[in-house]
Design an enzyme around this catalytic site. Structure first.
Site, mmCIF file in Angstrom:
data_model
loop_
_atom_site.group_PDB
_atom_site.id
_atom_site.type_symbol
_atom_site.label_atom_id
_atom_site.label_comp_id
_atom_site.label_asym_id
_atom_site.label_seq_id
_atom_site.Cartn_x
_atom_site.Cartn_y
_atom_site.Cartn_z
ATOM 1 N N TYR A 138 1.242 -1.228 -0.073
ATOM 2 C CA TYR A 138 0.157 -0.003 0.157
ATOM 3 C C TYR A 138 0.863 0.972 0.224
ATOM 4 O O TYR A 138 0.119 2.713 -0.533
ATOM 5 C CB TYR A 138 -0.894 0.185 1.171
ATOM 6 C CG TYR A 138 -1.919 -1.094 1.124
ATOM 7 C CD1 TYR A 138 -2.629 -1.788 0.198
ATOM 8 C CD2 TYR A 138 -3.145 -1.229 2.261
ATOM 9 C CE1 TYR A 138 -3.305 -2.379 0.224
ATOM 10 C CE2 TYR A 138 -3.944 -1.415 2.238
ATOM 11 C CZ TYR A 138 -4.581 -2.558 0.814
ATOM 12 O OH TYR A 138 -6.118 -3.826 1.036
ATOM 13 N N LYS A 189 3.155 -15.317 0.873
ATOM 14 C CA LYS A 189 2.559 -15.893 -0.127
ATOM 15 C C LYS A 189 4.053 -15.811 -0.262
ATOM 16 O O LYS A 189 4.297 -15.525 -1.909
ATOM 17 C CB LYS A 189 2.133 -14.860 -0.851
ATOM 18 C CG LYS A 189 0.620 -15.398 -1.305
ATOM 19 C CD LYS A 189 -0.384 -16.334 -1.514
ATOM 20 C CE LYS A 189 -0.337 -16.635 -3.112
ATOM 21 N NZ LYS A 189 -0.796 -18.382 -3.124
ATOM 22 N N ASP A 222 -3.441 -17.108 1.149
ATOM 23 C CA ASP A 222 -4.922 -18.042 1.090
ATOM 24 C C ASP A 222 -5.521 -18.716 1.559
ATOM 25 O O ASP A 222 -6.281 -18.965 1.882
ATOM 26 C CB ASP A 222 -5.098 -17.917 -0.356
ATOM 27 C CG ASP A 222 -3.710 -18.842 -1.206
ATOM 28 O OD1 ASP A 222 -2.092 -18.805 -0.580
ATOM 29 O OD2 ASP A 222 -3.700 -19.555 -2.341
ATOM 30 N N ASP A 246 -5.379 -6.868 5.721
ATOM 31 C CA ASP A 246 -6.801 -6.440 5.437
ATOM 32 C C ASP A 246 -7.943 -7.284 4.886
ATOM 33 O O ASP A 246 -8.795 -6.872 5.383
ATOM 34 C CB ASP A 246 -6.264 -5.373 4.155
ATOM 35 C CG ASP A 246 -6.980 -3.654 4.072
ATOM 36 O OD1 ASP A 246 -8.175 -4.361 4.653
ATOM 37 O OD2 ASP A 246 -6.801 -3.442 2.747
ATOM 38 N N ASP A 250 -11.189 -8.440 6.830
ATOM 39 C CA ASP A 250 -12.223 -8.336 6.953
ATOM 40 C C ASP A 250 -13.408 -9.585 7.025
ATOM 41 O O ASP A 250 -14.726 -9.727 7.256
ATOM 42 C CB ASP A 250 -12.772 -7.924 5.376
ATOM 43 C CG ASP A 250 -12.694 -6.391 5.768
ATOM 44 O OD1 ASP A 250 -11.491 -5.593 6.895
ATOM 45 O OD2 ASP A 250 -12.952 -5.580 5.173
#
Ligand code: NAD
Length: 352
Positions: A138, A189, A222, A246, A250
């Site tokens: 980000y 990852k 994932d 993030d 959520d």
């Protein structure tokens, strides 16, 4: 006892409604707490032409904790990108250097039926997600959009973490795990991203050096998303970089029923003020109706008691009171009840 300072930034939409209830609780539980208020987001744009003023930033840095409501709303949809209400929040996080975002996901027994998952999957759920908040993809440079090249036009950014940035947030996650179930799951990852491989190596090194009392495992982000909905109770503390944190937080939020129940804390270096805020936004669809659930804001205050105001006893009392009020049937509309925001606040104070 030295008195502590809380800066209240109600913000926009339901922000002022829910933080007003958190304020009543704070005044009730800690009468010697100095509470100052300021503007952020759209409210600050209206008053000062910018979403966060230098004066408010100074006040935030001088406080022991900042409790923010929410920012944004349709009124400010057309302002320039760098002046949007959300920029006030990003500037505040960056300026306070709150690099560790703590997002608990727990299920109050009284709200088990509010989750979209089966009761036995979420009953007793208690996860803490620690998300790196001020670096990663980000913020990484270079980034940009190259236009005018037809099909070869492209957008890009940089996923970059220094060893220092990884270690400081991993240290927070290990400390938290040590005070809970002792289990830390670090996610990335590493299979397809260099920054992910570096993240895994750095966390492993740190754990070898100072991870006593913490069991560390690694998981691809994932796979972690899948496990969060398959068997969430396997997790104690989850550590993630900014982007993956993030998404994972959520997803975890929805295990617990309503977004109106979920608090967060963002911490910097030891002794620096923390930033506390509900996970939800300004909810323009219900703003002004007095029906918003104040629990997320009140539980954010509970986290402030615990992490910045050195009041773990008050934090425990407040958490128990929220649970007791829910148990007694006190509910706002989002969790199947009919209480107003103020009535829910009163029910929690009555349960203290
Ligand atoms: P939102 O969280 O504001 O609302 C999503 C849904 O949840 C809505 O139906 C809303 O009514 C409901 N909801 C949210 N909080 C609730 C509460 N306490 N009690 C009962 N119901 C609640 O998200 P959104 O609609 O995507 O965004 C609205 C605005 O908020 C946008 O301007 C967005 O940019 C902003 N936003 C701000 C923050 C923040 O300040 N941290 C976070 C997310 C979104």
């Amino acid at each position: 006892m030295t008195s502590k300072n809380l800066l209240l930034l109600p913000g926009d939409g339901i922000g002022p409604e829910v933080t007003a209830q958190a304020r009543c609780v704070a005044e009730h539980l800690m009468p010697d707490l100095n509470i100052d208020t300021g503007l952020v987001g759209g409210a600050s744009i209206d008053a000062h032409g910018e979403p966060l003023t230098v004066d408010t930033m100074v006040l935030a840095k001088q406080s022991d904790a900042v409790l923010l409501g929410a920012v944004g709303g349709p009124k400010w949809n057309d302002v320039e990108r760098h002046l949007r209400p959300e920029m006030g929040l990003l500037q505040l996080r960056k300026g306070m250097d709150v690099f560790a975002n703590l997002r608990p996901a727990f299920c109050f027994p009284a709200l088990l039926e509010a989750s979209s998952l089966k009761r036995d999957v979420v009953e007793g759920l208690d996860i803490m997600i620690v998300r790196e908040l001020t670096s990663g993809v980000y913020f990484g440079e270079p980034r940009g959009i190259e236009r005018g090249l037809g099909d070869k036009s492209f957008g890009f950014e940089t996923s970059r973490y220094t060893a220092g940035e990884i270690k400081r947030v991993a240290r927070v996650a290990m400390d938290i795990a040590r005070g809970r179930g002792g289990q830390l799951c670090s996610t990335e990852k590493a299979n397809v991203m260099e920054s992910g491989l570096f993240w895994r190596e750095t966390v492993t090194e740190l754990h070898a050096a100072c991870g006593d009392g913490v069991e560390l495992r690694h998981m691809y982000a994932d796979a972690c998303a899948m496990e969060l909905v398959r068997q969430p109770k396997q997790f104690d503390v989850i550590l993630a970089a900014n982007l993956f944190g993030d998404i994972l937080s959520d997803a975890a939020a929805m295990l617990t029923g309503s977004i109106g129940m979920l608090p967060s804390a963002s911490l910097g270096v030891d002794g620096a003020p923390g930033l506390y805020e509900p996970v939800h936004g300004s909810a323009p669809d219900i703003a002004g109706q007095g029906v918003a659930n104040p629990c997320a804001a009140i539980l954010s205050l509970e986290m402030a008691f615990r992490w910045s105001l050195n009041q773990p006893g008050l934090a425990d009392r407040l958490f128990a009171a929220v649970s007791k009020a829910l148990e007694a049937g006190a509910r706002t509309k989002d969790v199947g009840g009919a209480l107003s925001t103020a009535e829910m606040g009163d029910a929690i104070i009555a349960a203290l």
